[in-house]
Design a protein around this motif. Structure first.
Motif, PDB file in Angstrom:
ATOM      1  N   ILE A 267      40.330  48.129  48.564  1.00 40.64           N
ATOM      2  CA  ILE A 267      40.706  49.005  47.258  1.00 40.64           C
ATOM      3  C   ILE A 267      40.640  47.957  46.031  1.00 40.64           C
ATOM      4  O   ILE A 267      41.270  46.819  46.215  1.00 40.64           O
ATOM      5  CB  ILE A 267      41.910  49.743  47.298  1.00 40.64           C
ATOM      6  CG1 ILE A 267      41.996  50.640  46.077  1.00 40.64           C
ATOM      7  CG2 ILE A 267      43.021  48.957  47.670  1.00 40.64           C
ATOM      8  CD1 ILE A 267      43.019  51.592  46.130  1.00 40.64           C
ATOM      9  N   VAL A 268      39.808  48.195  45.053  1.00 38.90           N
ATOM     10  CA  VAL A 268      39.903  47.201  43.708  1.00 38.90           C
ATOM     11  C   VAL A 268      40.262  47.867  42.809  1.00 38.90           C
ATOM     12  O   VAL A 268      39.894  49.135  42.366  1.00 38.90           O
ATOM     13  CB  VAL A 268      38.638  46.842  43.455  1.00 38.90           C
ATOM     14  CG1 VAL A 268      38.512  45.712  42.368  1.00 38.90           C
ATOM     15  CG2 VAL A 268      38.109  46.103  44.859  1.00 38.90           C
ATOM     16  N   HIS A 269      41.438  47.634  42.135  1.00 37.37           N
ATOM     17  CA  HIS A 269      41.890  48.496  40.785  1.00 37.37           C
ATOM     18  C   HIS A 269      42.790  47.257  39.987  1.00 37.37           C
ATOM     19  O   HIS A 269      43.252  46.477  40.499  1.00 37.37           O
ATOM     20  CB  HIS A 269      42.713  49.641  41.029  1.00 37.37           C
ATOM     21  CG  HIS A 269      44.244  49.368  41.817  1.00 37.37           C
ATOM     22  ND1 HIS A 269      45.440  48.941  40.980  1.00 37.37           N
ATOM     23  CD2 HIS A 269      44.486  49.205  42.970  1.00 37.37           C
ATOM     24  CE1 HIS A 269      46.335  48.974  41.843  1.00 37.37           C
ATOM     25  NE2 HIS A 269      45.647  48.717  43.223  1.00 37.37           N
ATOM     26  N   SER A 270      42.659  47.754  38.632  1.00 37.86           N
ATOM     27  CA  SER A 270      43.391  46.581  37.647  1.00 37.86           C
ATOM     28  C   SER A 270      45.217  46.977  38.059  1.00 37.86           C
ATOM     29  O   SER A 270      45.304  48.042  38.207  1.00 37.86           O
ATOM     30  CB  SER A 270      43.074  47.113  36.291  1.00 37.86           C
ATOM     31  OG  SER A 270      43.241  48.145  36.005  1.00 37.86           O
ATOM     32  N   ALA A 271      45.789  45.876  37.802  1.00 33.75           N
ATOM     33  CA  ALA A 271      47.172  45.716  38.078  1.00 33.75           C
ATOM     34  C   ALA A 271      47.844  44.577  37.240  1.00 33.75           C
ATOM     35  O   ALA A 271      47.113  43.758  37.073  1.00 33.75           O
ATOM     36  CB  ALA A 271      47.540  45.855  39.513  1.00 33.75           C
TER      37      ALA A 271
END
Length: 285
Positions: A267-271
């Motif tokens: 999973i790739v998401h900004s954080a």
């Protein structure tokens, strides 16, 4: 092996272990109490005690000859998804790097352009503090394309290793180091080199800041200060329990390249980094 055969490693929990003539002769006190990675070792370290760590080291000596003439130097499969050796062997395999400067028990600093050699040495190696030359190990490394910096003394000199790699014609070079001052010196002398900070447990706040400022890739291990420094500047985090941080675009590209060559789901998401995991080493230090 000679009478001067001695190898010093920092094993699970940054525990100092001395090995002479294939035998564990000294085990120090671990700096941490629990590590999720150590619990997944082939010989698990369920409790951070000198006895459990000694059993782990003795199992490594038996299984692949660590710190002995029987040392195996090649390996194929990943041991962990985002370990330093996994990332570097992947980058060399893809052609994004020409070679990696790493350190091996029985040989010291060496230049490797064979992905299986990078993984076989680095994937099995704890933090190597000091080693002695073992002719059989050096010969095996050379048979598989490695070039040892100093076969007579097996010195660990990663800046010297980068210089050697350049004389061999390599230009896209990565190097591992556990010493913040060495990382900074390599960055100043060889600014184009990809620097991978490893074995960072126990770094002071000052050394963590120096390492974070010099490294392209940074393993957090059980370091509280590395996590704090990564929060200021990291571009990408791989893993959560024991994260690896990309501090530069070059480091980010290596992690993304590793992800790109696997069929494993991600999973790739900004954080906001760092993102903590459900398990982490305890206590961070």
């Amino acid at each position: 092996m000679s009478n001067r055969d001695e190898h010093i490693v920092e094993a699970a929990g940054k525990c100092r272990v001395v090995i002479r003539n294939g035998r564990v002769v000294e085990v120090g006190t671990p700096q941490i109490q629990d590590c999720p990675l150590a619990r997944r070792f082939a010989c698990p370290v369920e409790e951070m005690t000198p006895e459990a760590i000694q059993r782990n080291i003795e199992a490594r000596i038996r299984s692949f000859g660590m710190c002995t003439p029987e040392r195996e130097v090649l390996a194929g499969p990943d041991f962990v998804p985002f370990g330093a050796s996994e990332l570097l062997s992947s980058a060399v395999r893809r052609g994004d790097l020409d070679a990696a400067v790493i350190a091996s028990d029985g040989a010291g600093t060496l230049v490797a352009e064979n992905p299986a050699l990078i993984q076989g040495i680095g994937g099995r190696m704890s933090g190597l503090v000091k080693t002695s030359p073992i002719s059989a190990v050096i010969a095996r490394i050379e048979e598989n394309g490695g070039v040892v910096l100093d076969p007579e003394a097996a010195v660990i000199d990663q800046a010297g290793g980068v210089a050697l790699a350049r004389t061999l014609g390599h230009r896209r070079i990565a190097v591992t180091t556990a010493v913040a001052a060495e990382a900074a010196a390599i960055r100043e002398r060889f600014p184009e080199t990809v620097i991978v900070g490893v074995h960072t447990t126990g770094l002071s706040r000052e050394d963590a800041a120096l390492m974070a400022g010099a490294a392209d890739l940074l393993t957090a291990c059980a370091s509280r200060y590395i996590r704090e420094e990564a929060a200021k500047a990291a571009l990408l985090q791989a893993g959560t329990s024991i994260p690896v941080f990309a501090m530069t675009r070059a480091g980010k590209a290596i992690i993304l390249g590793k992800i790109g060559e696997t069929d494993q789901p991600f999973i790739v998401h900004s954080a906001r980094l760092p993102v903590p995991g459900s398990q982490s080493p305890e206590p961070l230090c």
